[in-house]
Write a protein that holds these residues in place. Structure first.
Motif, PDB file in Angstrom:
ATOM      1  N   GLN A 103       0.789  -1.229   0.000  1.00 36.70           N
ATOM      2  CA  GLN A 103       0.000   0.000   0.000  1.00 36.70           C
ATOM      3  C   GLN A 103       0.825   1.285   0.000  1.00 36.70           C
ATOM      4  O   GLN A 103       0.359   2.320  -0.478  1.00 36.70           O
ATOM      5  CB  GLN A 103      -0.902   0.014   1.253  1.00 36.70           C
ATOM      6  CG  GLN A 103      -1.784  -1.206   1.415  1.00 36.70           C
ATOM      7  CD  GLN A 103      -2.947  -1.244   0.440  1.00 36.70           C
ATOM      8  OE1 GLN A 103      -3.474  -0.206   0.082  1.00 36.70           O
ATOM      9  NE2 GLN A 103      -3.348  -2.433   0.023  1.00 36.70           N
ATOM     10  N   ASN A 129      -6.443  -2.725  -4.618  1.00 34.92           N
ATOM     11  CA  ASN A 129      -5.907  -2.770  -3.253  1.00 34.92           C
ATOM     12  C   ASN A 129      -4.385  -2.729  -3.217  1.00 34.92           C
ATOM     13  O   ASN A 129      -3.745  -3.386  -2.389  1.00 34.92           O
ATOM     14  CB  ASN A 129      -6.408  -4.028  -2.524  1.00 34.92           C
ATOM     15  CG  ASN A 129      -7.917  -4.085  -2.438  1.00 34.92           C
ATOM     16  OD1 ASN A 129      -8.574  -3.077  -2.188  1.00 34.92           O
ATOM     17  ND2 ASN A 129      -8.481  -5.258  -2.688  1.00 34.92           N
ATOM     18  N   THR A 196       1.836  -7.776   2.030  1.00 39.35           N
ATOM     19  CA  THR A 196       1.530  -6.390   2.321  1.00 39.35           C
ATOM     20  C   THR A 196       2.099  -5.966   3.672  1.00 39.35           C
ATOM     21  O   THR A 196       2.489  -6.814   4.500  1.00 39.35           O
ATOM     22  CB  THR A 196       0.006  -6.167   2.317  1.00 39.35           C
ATOM     23  OG1 THR A 196      -0.266  -4.770   2.427  1.00 39.35           O
ATOM     24  CG2 THR A 196      -0.664  -6.893   3.476  1.00 39.35           C
TER      25      THR A 196
END
Length: 247
Positions: A103, A129, A196
């Motif tokens: 992210q 995402n 992530t």
């Protein structure tokens, strides 16, 4: 054609060196230019690029260290699955990085910079995402954003499976394994799969990997930042590949 802003001396310098035809305007903060700004100004002028001096107000939209320079450039179309397929067909023993919903643009920029340093053939990210290419990524990547192929795919797990069918081994980084990155052969056709920030690899992504590997750690911290962990891993792949070539 769509446009985007890039900023920072190094990012703009690299861009006009690699793609001067894609530059619309280069803007400098009004006032006396320092030596490096002046050198960039002279270079851009010699290329016949459109230059302008602007006030601080014009830089207010930039969230980062712009160093008194920004450029409006043509936004390049994303590379997709078809580009990835072609790259695999043209490359012997490719080294790819798969990012599972990373992210933070600073992490993606740092990963692209490291990928460029060790000759990674492509970085693959999901369309949803996940942070994509943006001015912050370009700034942090310090020119690597236009040298490393960033491929955006609709479904990361499906793409991983397609690559496995093409002969690529998927090595996922995860803490819950006794095998470390130093226990695996990273010299063939390899995909390094990174999770992530915070939660790591998603379950389906982890299950799609051929092997899981950990980075050995002896301190009190439980994990490394994803860009740091990626750097450690791909440099081990780089080391193994260099030894294989020279031995």
């Amino acid at each position: 054609m769509k446009q985007e802003v890039i900023y920072g001396l190094h990012a703009v310098e690299k861009f006009i060196k690699q793609s001067p035809q894609s530059v619309y305007t280069i803007s400098f903060l009004k006032g006396r230019l320092n030596n490096r700004q002046q050198a960039l100004h002279n270079q851009a002028k010699s290329l016949g690029l459109n230059l302008e001096l602007v006030t601080k107000l014009a830089f207010n939209k930039i969230d980062g260290n712009h160093q008194g320079v920004m450029a409006m450039v043509a936004k390049q179309a994303d590379l997709t699955e078809s580009d990835l397929k072609k790259l695999v067909e043209e490359t012997t023993n490719p080294l790819f990085i798969f990012l599972d919903e990373v992210q933070d643009p600073h992490n993606l920029g740092a990963i692209l910079r490291t990928a460029d340093a060790v000759g990674v053939n492509a970085v693959i990210i999901p369309k949803h995402n996940s942070v994509g290419m943006n001015p912050t990524v370009r700034k942090v990547a310090s020119g690597a954003a236009d040298n490393v192929k960033l491929i955006v795919v609709s479904n990361l797990v499906r793409t991983m499976k397609d690559m496995q069918q093409a002969g690529m081994w998927m090595i996922g980084l995860a803490g819950e394994t006794d095998q470390t990155i130093y226990d695996h052969d990273l010299t063939g056709s390899i995909g390094i799969v990174m999770g992530t920030e915070g939660s790591g690899l998603r379950r389906l992504t982890k299950e799609a990997c051929d092997h899981l590997a950990a980075i050995p750690m002896v301190g009190v911290v439980e994990s490394l930042n994803v860009s740091v962990a990626t750097g450690v891993t791909v440099y081990e792949a780089f080391r193994q590949r260099k030894i294989k070539v020279t031995s």
